[in-house]
Enzyme design. Structure first.
Site, PDB file in Angstrom:
ATOM      1  N   ARG A  69     -37.187 -14.299  -2.393  1.00  0.00           N
ATOM      2  CA  ARG A  69     -37.390 -15.735  -2.631  1.00  0.00           C
ATOM      3  C   ARG A  69     -37.318 -16.038  -4.124  1.00  0.00           C
ATOM      4  O   ARG A  69     -37.777 -15.269  -4.955  1.00  0.00           O
ATOM      5  CB  ARG A  69     -38.769 -16.162  -2.115  1.00  0.00           C
ATOM      6  CG  ARG A  69     -38.823 -16.376  -0.616  1.00  0.00           C
ATOM      7  CD  ARG A  69     -40.168 -16.950  -0.197  1.00  0.00           C
ATOM      8  NE  ARG A  69     -41.257 -16.062  -0.495  1.00  0.00           N
ATOM      9  CZ  ARG A  69     -42.097 -16.197  -1.513  1.00  0.00           C
ATOM     10  NH1 ARG A  69     -42.018 -17.235  -2.326  1.00  0.00           N
ATOM     11  NH2 ARG A  69     -43.058 -15.321  -1.725  1.00  0.00           N
ATOM     12  N   TYR A 210     -30.756 -15.127   1.257  1.00  0.00           N
ATOM     13  CA  TYR A 210     -31.805 -14.145   1.558  1.00  0.00           C
ATOM     14  C   TYR A 210     -33.077 -14.763   2.122  1.00  0.00           C
ATOM     15  O   TYR A 210     -33.594 -15.747   1.583  1.00  0.00           O
ATOM     16  CB  TYR A 210     -32.175 -13.355   0.295  1.00  0.00           C
ATOM     17  CG  TYR A 210     -32.784 -12.006   0.626  1.00  0.00           C
ATOM     18  CD1 TYR A 210     -31.983 -10.867   0.725  1.00  0.00           C
ATOM     19  CD2 TYR A 210     -34.146 -11.868   0.862  1.00  0.00           C
ATOM     20  CE1 TYR A 210     -32.533  -9.636   1.047  1.00  0.00           C
ATOM     21  CE2 TYR A 210     -34.701 -10.632   1.189  1.00  0.00           C
ATOM     22  CZ  TYR A 210     -33.882  -9.517   1.276  1.00  0.00           C
ATOM     23  OH  TYR A 210     -34.434  -8.296   1.597  1.00  0.00           O
ATOM     24  N   HIS A 239     -50.192 -19.368   5.732  1.00  0.00           N
ATOM     25  CA  HIS A 239     -49.494 -18.085   5.554  1.00  0.00           C
ATOM     26  C   HIS A 239     -50.406 -16.970   6.077  1.00  0.00           C
ATOM     27  O   HIS A 239     -51.004 -16.234   5.299  1.00  0.00           O
ATOM     28  CB  HIS A 239     -49.192 -17.914   4.060  1.00  0.00           C
ATOM     29  CG  HIS A 239     -48.220 -16.821   3.731  1.00  0.00           C
ATOM     30  ND1 HIS A 239     -48.139 -16.266   2.470  1.00  0.00           N
ATOM     31  CD2 HIS A 239     -47.274 -16.188   4.468  1.00  0.00           C
ATOM     32  CE1 HIS A 239     -47.195 -15.337   2.454  1.00  0.00           C
ATOM     33  NE2 HIS A 239     -46.667 -15.267   3.654  1.00  0.00           N
ATOM     34  N   SER A 261     -47.514 -12.644  -0.278  1.00  0.00           N
ATOM     35  CA  SER A 261     -46.318 -11.923   0.140  1.00  0.00           C
ATOM     36  C   SER A 261     -46.423 -10.437  -0.212  1.00  0.00           C
ATOM     37  O   SER A 261     -46.801 -10.092  -1.333  1.00  0.00           O
ATOM     38  CB  SER A 261     -45.097 -12.529  -0.539  1.00  0.00           C
ATOM     39  OG  SER A 261     -45.015 -13.892  -0.186  1.00  0.00           O
ATOM     40  N   ASP A 286     -47.129 -13.515  10.040  1.00  0.00           N
ATOM     41  CA  ASP A 286     -46.817 -14.186   8.759  1.00  0.00           C
ATOM     42  C   ASP A 286     -47.294 -15.636   8.689  1.00  0.00           C
ATOM     43  O   ASP A 286     -47.681 -16.086   7.630  1.00  0.00           O
ATOM     44  CB  ASP A 286     -45.301 -14.129   8.507  1.00  0.00           C
ATOM     45  CG  ASP A 286     -44.937 -14.406   7.046  1.00  0.00           C
ATOM     46  OD1 ASP A 286     -45.566 -13.805   6.152  1.00  0.00           O
ATOM     47  OD2 ASP A 286     -44.043 -15.238   6.800  1.00  0.00           O
ATOM     48  N   ARG A 378     -35.966  -5.439   4.044  1.00  0.00           N
ATOM     49  CA  ARG A 378     -36.724  -5.972   5.191  1.00  0.00           C
ATOM     50  C   ARG A 378     -36.061  -5.641   6.519  1.00  0.00           C
ATOM     51  O   ARG A 378     -34.876  -5.328   6.572  1.00  0.00           O
ATOM     52  CB  ARG A 378     -36.850  -7.484   5.056  1.00  0.00           C
ATOM     53  CG  ARG A 378     -37.648  -7.878   3.797  1.00  0.00           C
ATOM     54  CD  ARG A 378     -38.522  -9.043   3.997  1.00  0.00           C
ATOM     55  NE  ARG A 378     -39.403  -9.240   2.857  1.00  0.00           N
ATOM     56  CZ  ARG A 378     -40.678  -9.617   2.968  1.00  0.00           C
ATOM     57  NH1 ARG A 378     -41.216  -9.833   4.142  1.00  0.00           N
ATOM     58  NH2 ARG A 378     -41.421  -9.783   1.879  1.00  0.00           N
TER      59      ARG A 378
HETATM   60  P1  GTP Z   1     -44.725 -10.749   3.617  1.00  0.00           P
HETATM   61  O1  GTP Z   1     -43.843 -10.464   4.781  1.00  0.00           O
HETATM   62  O2  GTP Z   1     -43.999 -10.717   2.302  1.00  0.00           O
HETATM   63  O3  GTP Z   1     -45.493 -12.016   3.751  1.00  0.00           O
HETATM   64  O4  GTP Z   1     -45.730  -9.497   3.457  1.00  0.00           O
HETATM   65  P2  GTP Z   1     -46.987  -8.951   4.271  1.00  0.00           P
HETATM   66  O5  GTP Z   1     -48.222  -9.628   3.775  1.00  0.00           O
HETATM   67  O6  GTP Z   1     -46.736  -8.996   5.734  1.00  0.00           O
HETATM   68  O7  GTP Z   1     -47.074  -7.431   3.760  1.00  0.00           O
HETATM   69  P3  GTP Z   1     -46.827  -6.055   4.536  1.00  0.00           P
HETATM   70  O8  GTP Z   1     -47.821  -5.839   5.650  1.00  0.00           O
HETATM   71  O9  GTP Z   1     -45.406  -5.969   4.883  1.00  0.00           O
HETATM   72  O10 GTP Z   1     -47.189  -4.998   3.405  1.00  0.00           O
HETATM   73  C1  GTP Z   1     -46.527  -4.944   2.178  1.00  0.00           C
HETATM   74  C2  GTP Z   1     -46.731  -3.609   1.527  1.00  0.00           C
HETATM   75  O11 GTP Z   1     -48.131  -3.305   1.403  1.00  0.00           O
HETATM   76  C3  GTP Z   1     -46.120  -2.457   2.324  1.00  0.00           C
HETATM   77  O12 GTP Z   1     -45.488  -1.600   1.422  1.00  0.00           O
HETATM   78  C4  GTP Z   1     -47.303  -1.782   2.958  1.00  0.00           C
HETATM   79  O13 GTP Z   1     -47.082  -0.418   3.171  1.00  0.00           O
HETATM   80  C5  GTP Z   1     -48.435  -2.036   1.950  1.00  0.00           C
HETATM   81  N1  GTP Z   1     -49.755  -2.113   2.630  1.00  0.00           N
HETATM   82  C6  GTP Z   1     -50.067  -2.852   3.706  1.00  0.00           C
HETATM   83  N2  GTP Z   1     -51.354  -2.632   4.095  1.00  0.00           N
HETATM   84  C7  GTP Z   1     -51.858  -1.729   3.224  1.00  0.00           C
HETATM   85  C8  GTP Z   1     -53.144  -1.084   3.087  1.00  0.00           C
HETATM   86  O14 GTP Z   1     -54.081  -1.308   3.853  1.00  0.00           O
HETATM   87  N3  GTP Z   1     -53.274  -0.221   2.037  1.00  0.00           N
HETATM   88  C9  GTP Z   1     -52.250   0.046   1.172  1.00  0.00           C
HETATM   89  N4  GTP Z   1     -52.470   0.904   0.183  1.00  0.00           N
HETATM   90  N5  GTP Z   1     -51.024  -0.526   1.284  1.00  0.00           N
HETATM   91  C10 GTP Z   1     -50.841  -1.404   2.291  1.00  0.00           C
HETATM   92  C1  SPV Z   2     -42.833 -13.784   1.983  1.00  0.00           C
HETATM   93  O1  SPV Z   2     -42.291 -13.690   0.865  1.00  0.00           O
HETATM   94  O2  SPV Z   2     -44.027 -14.172   2.110  1.00  0.00           O
HETATM   95  C2  SPV Z   2     -42.094 -13.404   3.198  1.00  0.00           C
HETATM   96  C3  SPV Z   2     -40.687 -13.037   3.063  1.00  0.00           C
HETATM   97  O3  SPV Z   2     -42.660 -13.433   4.275  1.00  0.00           O
HETATM   98  S1  SPV Z   2     -39.634 -14.421   2.969  1.00  0.00           S
HETATM   99  O4  SPV Z   2     -39.330 -14.833   4.338  1.00  0.00           O
HETATM  100  O5  SPV Z   2     -38.417 -14.014   2.280  1.00  0.00           O
HETATM  101  O6  SPV Z   2     -40.286 -15.500   2.281  1.00  0.00           O
HETATM  102 MN    MN Z   3     -44.799 -14.049   4.116  1.00  0.00          MN
END
Ligand code: GTP
Ligand code: SPV
Ligand code: MN
Length: 596
Positions: A69, A210, A239, A261, A286, A378
């Protein structure tokens, strides 16, 4: 194509503006998906992964300049600047529209224009809303097919006169006769615009292909436009993940979590609890649309139909559920490619393969100083791929707890509970987190304030957004509304290592949270809120030193004096004289509790 005059006129207008070669209606069938996917493979825009290892799955590689983004090119375009507020980029529609119209002129030459009717939320559900995305990107069409409910069933509702959000998207790369189409067309940075027009429920996105810049149902609609609709209509667009938890006695609760994010929503939504007897199921990872129903409780539904998840860090030990969710029918973007035509990303296996093709299409050998995948690579996969998808994922579920959280290497304890709902709003408003690769060109690793994990997604003035939380509070009462907590899985030690093991072990904290929602007395009061009584927390089989535990749960006055100082200067920058009353009161209370 449609009986709806508004849609018909809009399609004609966009067609004559953008001048595509071909116009295609997204009917939403698997055959159409397969045909467009095959076309992408034939034209070199996508790689078909090994069908024996990863059936019906594709790998796309984006342009290196178009990988996340772009917040600095994201705009809230309202007549008055104050309606966008201090946290959004603002340009008036009168100024911006001519600029963007100029860019859109002929921008789809040589391309196919897809018309995608879609529903955010299950088709026909009382919480759901409709949109139509017009795009010249087959990648976007394929992703929207997975991420939303799309096609003829939605068009039928629009034909019947149900209102819809107009969402226009172009990669911004017209083709003239003889031009070679790059595998990932996009426009230069200063031509990129991701614009929301909340006064018209309309989105214009130009120049990026993207994720959230281009899949317009997601951040642009379900958060920015919807948050504004929600404020006007008395609900919330957040979010947040939605998780169903069942304890060893069979009691079920639903919780939501707002983390910025790439700060752990998908991972928590797919948690495999390490505590015996606990069951976790996914409702959403999300976005949550939430309303207070007649019983005074807050209900949440996931408006999406798929996951657009971070691959990095996903492994059999950290998130086996995510791995199971991407076994088939998945689109990968910017991961590495293995020699046997499968995907790889950092941490997928302990040791990288000897040889890979990196996310930019170059040979990569183990030991290289560069990583082979992009940190914001992703996966896009349907919710129904998830082996622990809750059976009620298409229903609105009553929420017992809201978690806020972020990446804070210091200061913020592993878990604390707000003193009441209004204090919870304050905690949401002061959220800080280290910036991640999900945002282009920002200073990754710097802590920034990301209130409610919504900084880039509030479609209006943040002052009104905070007051809207208070208005929602006044529709019900503390005992019926969710309890509010703050988690920080990301505290680090002196050697910069995460102290808390995270992932499945987070279930220990979820257990405490659910105990607190029924008022169990297992806490200590601190100036920032309630923290667990460590002795009563279930930490069996965890290898944590006493020192580590102390750091995880400490509320250090010196650190907090600094934090409060920082909050004050942040508040004065953002709110100046218009600080919402709730924040002024809560900040004063916090200082009083610290005796400063
Ligand atoms: P968006 O899709 O961008 O909104 O992200 P999200 O909030 O869903 O994050 P996601 O769960 O994909 O995690 C992002 C990163 O954080 C990944 O690399 C995970 O492995 C790491 N992560 C998630 N949970 C944990 C945790 O409990 N501990 C640690 N150390 N890393 C974590
Ligand atoms: C975020 O950035 O919080 C996402 C990925 O979930 S995107 O859909 O690219 O915004
Ligand atoms: Mn997100």
């Amino acid at each position: 194509m449609t009986k709806n005059k508004v849609l018909k006129d809009w399609i004609e207008e966009i067609q004559s503006l953008c001048q595509p070669d071909v116009v295609v209606l997204w009917e939403g069938s698997q055959t159409q998906y397969d045909d467009v996917a095959e076309d992408c493979v034939r034209k070199g825009k996508a790689i078909r992964l090994n069908p024996k290892k990863r059936p019906n799955s594709l790998l796309f590689r984006s342009d290196p300049s178009d990988v996340a983004r772009v917040e600095k090119r994201t705009f809230i375009s309202t007549t008055l600047e104050k309606d966008a507020g201090p946290t959004n980029n603002w340009i008036s529609p009168d100024t911006l529209k001519p600029i963007m119209l100029d860019l859109y002129k002929g921008c789809m030459r040589g391309r196919t224009m897809y018309i995608i009717p879609f529903s955010m939320g299950p088709i026909g559900h009382e919480f759901s809303k409709l949109g139509v995305e017009i795009t010249d990107s087959p990648y976007v069409a394929l992703n929207m097919h997975i991420m939303t409910r799309s096609g003829m069933d939605v068009l039928k509702l629009i034909d019947d006169g149900v209102p819809f959000v107009k969402a226009l998207h172009s990669v911004g790369h017209p083709l003239n006769l003889g031009d070679v189409d790059p595998s990932w067309p996009s426009a230069p940075m200063d031509h990129k615009y991701i614009t929301q027009f909340p006064e018209e429920n309309m989105i214009w996105s130009y120049g990026s292909g993207y994720g959230g810049n281009a899949l317009l149902g997601k951040k642009c609609f379900a958060l920015r436009i919807a948050s504004n609709q929600a404020r006007n209509e008395g609900w919330m667009a957040e979010h947040m993940l939605i998780l169903k938890l069942t304890d060893p006695n069979g009691k079920t609760n639903y919780i939501t979590g707002a983390f910025p994010s790439a700060c752990g929503k998908t991972n928590l939504a797919m948690i495999k609890p390490s505590l015996p007897g606990w069951k976790a199921e996914t409702c959403g990872d999300d976005i949550a649309w939430m309303r207070i129903k007649e019983d005074g409780r807050l209900y949440a539904i996931n408006p999406e139909n798929g996951f657009f998840g971070v691959t990095s860090g996903t492994s059999e030990s950290s998130n086996p559920i995510a791995l199971a969710s991407v076994r088939h029918d998945t689109i990968f973007t910017n991961t590495a490619l293995t020699d046997d035509m499968d995907v790889w990303w950092e941490d997928l296996t302990e040791e990288a393969p000897d040889h890979l093709i990196d996310w930019q299409g170059n040979d990569w050998y183990r030991g290289s100083s560069f990583r082979p995948d992009h940190p914001n690579a992703r996966f896009t996969s349907p919710l129904t791929n998830c082996p622990v998808l809750a059976k009620e994922y298409e229903e609105a579920v009553p929420i017992s707890a809201i978690l806020f959280g972020g990446r804070r290497p210091t200061t913020i304890p592993l878990i604390h509970q707000s003193l009441d709902f209004l204090h919870g709003i304050f905690i949401g408003s002061i959220m800080g987190s280290q910036i991640t690769a999900a945002v282009l060109d920002e200073h990754i690793g710097d802590v920034r304030r990301d209130p409610f994990a919504m900084l880039p997604f509030i479609g209006y003035n943040i002052k009104d957004y905070v007051n809207h939380w208070v208005d929602m509070y006044h529709k019900s009462t503390d005992d019926l509304l969710p309890k509010i907590f703050f988690v920080n899985w990301f505290r680090r030690d002196e050697s910069n290592r995460y102290i808390w093991p995270g992932f499945g072990e987070n279930s220990r904290i979820l257990k405490w949270i659910l105990e607190r929602t029924v008022g169990k007395i297992n806490y200590q009061i601190t100036p920032i809120g309630l923290v667990p009584d460590i002795k009563k927390l279930d930490l069996t089989n965890l290898k944590l030193t006493q020192n580590a535990l102390n750091t995880l749960f400490e509320v250090n006055k010196e650190d907090w004096i600094q934090e409060i100082h920082d909050i004050e200067s942040y508040y004065s920058k953002v709110y100046s004289v218009e600080m919402p009353c709730v924040l002024r009161t809560q900040l004063a209370n916090l200082k009083e509790r610290f005796e400063i």
